[in-house]
Enzyme design. Structure first.
Site, PDB file in Angstrom:
ATOM      1  N   ASP A 178      -0.830   7.280   0.004  1.00 58.42           N
ATOM      2  CA  ASP A 178      -0.386   6.496  -1.140  1.00 58.42           C
ATOM      3  C   ASP A 178       1.001   6.934  -1.613  1.00 58.42           C
ATOM      4  O   ASP A 178       1.152   8.012  -2.184  1.00 58.42           O
ATOM      5  CB  ASP A 178      -1.403   6.667  -2.267  1.00 58.42           C
ATOM      6  CG  ASP A 178      -1.062   5.899  -3.515  1.00 58.42           C
ATOM      7  OD1 ASP A 178      -0.216   4.981  -3.433  1.00 58.42           O
ATOM      8  OD2 ASP A 178      -1.643   6.193  -4.572  1.00 58.42           O
ATOM      9  N   ASP A 230       4.770   0.887  -2.968  1.00 54.93           N
ATOM     10  CA  ASP A 230       3.445   1.467  -3.184  1.00 54.93           C
ATOM     11  C   ASP A 230       2.487   1.080  -2.068  1.00 54.93           C
ATOM     12  O   ASP A 230       1.997  -0.046  -2.010  1.00 54.93           O
ATOM     13  CB  ASP A 230       2.910   0.988  -4.539  1.00 54.93           C
ATOM     14  CG  ASP A 230       1.548   1.561  -4.857  1.00 54.93           C
ATOM     15  OD1 ASP A 230       1.100   2.462  -4.131  1.00 54.93           O
ATOM     16  OD2 ASP A 230       0.935   1.112  -5.824  1.00 54.93           O
TER      17      ASP A 230
END
Length: 503
Positions: free
Chosen positions: A97, A285
């Site tokens: 992430d 992201d």
């Protein structure tokens, strides 16, 4: 002599084959002396995993050093890979992430959270390289949080061993999203500035321990719907030329803890929206599938592509397909309470209550739905009332249907997901982000998500509204919809990111 010549010829051939193979494998990861590759798995989306939570924004979160902490809809995560923690390595599926910075996995001491019983847990007693820290912490996650304590152990990433990595053992997972997830935890690939507890991210220790010479990692997400096996790859220390077309375009990253870049303009088709002419911040992201942006821009996009909430879409379906029949039956004098039964959307109950219920099947967007459709029955009953009132006011038939469509648009959409007609995807405009001196378009096949529901497909927009007030906003979140379209290099050493069309 002939035998010797044959052996010499065979040896030369082997050397040639070996040299070609070595050259090919060396060039596959460009300009990287040492690197490691992590294969990612992909979990397909379906309607049960498409939630309506979207994004929430919190400012000045006390647990983090960054000014913004946005809570992501983790139900839409699709890509995860495997790491090992401890000696011998205990295996975990984790999301890599770029929107967070901590490494966390469930702890064996997690007894009171249901999610922990569905995932692998770290057992410190089984590791000979474990070091106790014990400091408590709390990390926002989805619609809730995880809390636990810091520990230290070795972490195996691909073929590399990262020594003495500090990570979080999660004892409480207060997030319903986690129960259904295929992954166990998160590997944060953001900057230390936004790490809870100011812990160096896993990537930092990989660099500091000299595991590779280039301070970069690259991300490729496989967008081929036919490829069910390979979800993508993340390469630490290099890039794989097979996964991109042409050279990368590089732009600087803001020094604020996020992989944040500047968007200079946003185009819908060939027209500028003018909403980012003064610059819009955008965070890359890999922890979410969606795109999120300012409501004004998102509303324009949805208007251009004809996206509507599922409630208003069903309402308009009743108006367009059955409006004329409702009109004809009212004009002919049929009792209003029997009209929806007569046209096949409701089952008329002959009891004194005269109650109507949805029949077992009806057509929606040209597809037959076999389950209960009380919502269509309810919309039909509502449409009958609307038409009846308009007829009494002597309104023209065409104006009545226009009025009814406007009423449909004003019905609240509690799910917040906006659906489109799957058959019209080819007519939708590209959405382009101007980054640096180049436009990066997303085609409708990339920003519209298609999921299987029964024997048919349901299509909805992968772009959601998220308001972030100044000075941090307006802000875009470029999730896997964007990262899947563009192979991305995250360059820590030069504080920049590079984009090239994914292959």
């Amino acid at each position: 002599m002939e035998y010797t010549e044959r052996m010499g010829s065979r040896t030369r051939m082997i050397l040639v084959v070996w040299f070609c193979s070595w050259t090919l494998s060396s060039s596959m990861v460009a300009s990287a002396d040492v690197w490691t590759r992590i294969e990612l798995k992909k979990r397909p989306l379906d309607l049960t995993r498409v939630t309506a939570k979207g994004f929430n924004v919190k400012r000045d979160h006390k647990d983090l050093n960054s000014a913004i902490v946005y809570l992501k809809n983790f139900m839409n995560i699709q890509y995860y890979g495997e790491i090992g923690i401890g000696t011998p390595p205990q295996k975990f599926n984790v999301v890599f992430d770029t929107g967070s910075s901590n490494l966390w996995v469930p702890s064996s001491t997690c007894f009171f959270s249901i999610a922990c019983y569905f995932h692998n847990s770290y057992r410190s007693k089984l590791s000979t390289t474990y070091t106790k820290i014990g400091k408590l912490c709390k990390i926002p996650h989805g619609s809730g949080f995880i809390s636990g304590f810091f520990s230290q152990d070795n972490v195996k990433v691909g073929g590399l061993l990262v020594k003495d990595q500090v990570f979080v053992e999660a004892e409480i997972e207060r997030s319903l999203d986690l129960i259904l997830m295929d992954y166990d935890g998160i590997v944060g690939l953001g900057f230390q500035d936004m790490s809870v507890g100011d812990v160096p991210p896993l990537w930092y220790n990989m660099v500091q321990q000299g595991l590779f010479s280039r301070q970069i990692f690259s991300l490729w997400l496989n967008q081929d719907p036919e490829d069910k096996e390979l979800g993508g790859e993340i390469v630490f220390g290099g890039t794989d030329w097979r996964h991109h077309q042409g050279d990368h375009t590089y732009v600087s990253v803001a020094d604020n803890g996020y992989w944040q870049i500047e968007v200079k303009d946003l185009h819908i088709g060939s027209c500028s929206t003018g909403l980012c002419l003064d610059g819009c911040a955008a965070i890359l992201d890999s922890g979410t599938s969606l795109l999120a942006g300012p409501a004004m821009a998102v509303d324009r996009i949805h208007h251009a592509i004809g996206a509507e909430g599922i409630v208003s879409l069903k309402c308009k379906t009743v108006v367009s397909k059955y409006g004329t029949r409702i009109w004809d039956r009212l004009i002919s004098g049929l009792e209003p309470e029997k009209i929806c039964s007569d046209i096949g959307l409701c089952i008329y109950n002959n009891s004194s209550s005269g109650h109507m219920s949805g029949k077992n099947g009806t057509f929606f967007n040209g597809k037959f739905e076999e389950e209960s459709n009380t919502s269509f029955c309810g919309f039909c009953e509502m449409a009958v009332i609307w038409v009846q009132v308009q007829i009494k006011e002597r309104k023209a038939k065409g104006n009545i249907f226009k009025y009814m469509n406007k009423l449909c648009e004003e019905i609240p959409n509690p799910g917040q997901k906006l659906f489109v007609d799957c058959e019209k995807i080819g007519d939708m405009p590209p959405i382009s982000f101007n980054i640096g001196d180049q436009a990066f378009p997303l085609m409708p096949e990339q920003y519209i998500l298609k999921v299987k529901e029964g024997c048919s497909n349901v299509c909805f927009s992968g772009i959601v509204a998220m308001e972030v007030p100044p000075p941090q906003g307006p802000l875009w979140i470029l999730g896997n919809i964007f990262l899947g379209a563009y192979h991305t290099i995250f360059d820590f050493g030069n504080l920049q990111v590079g984009f090239a069309k994914a292959a």
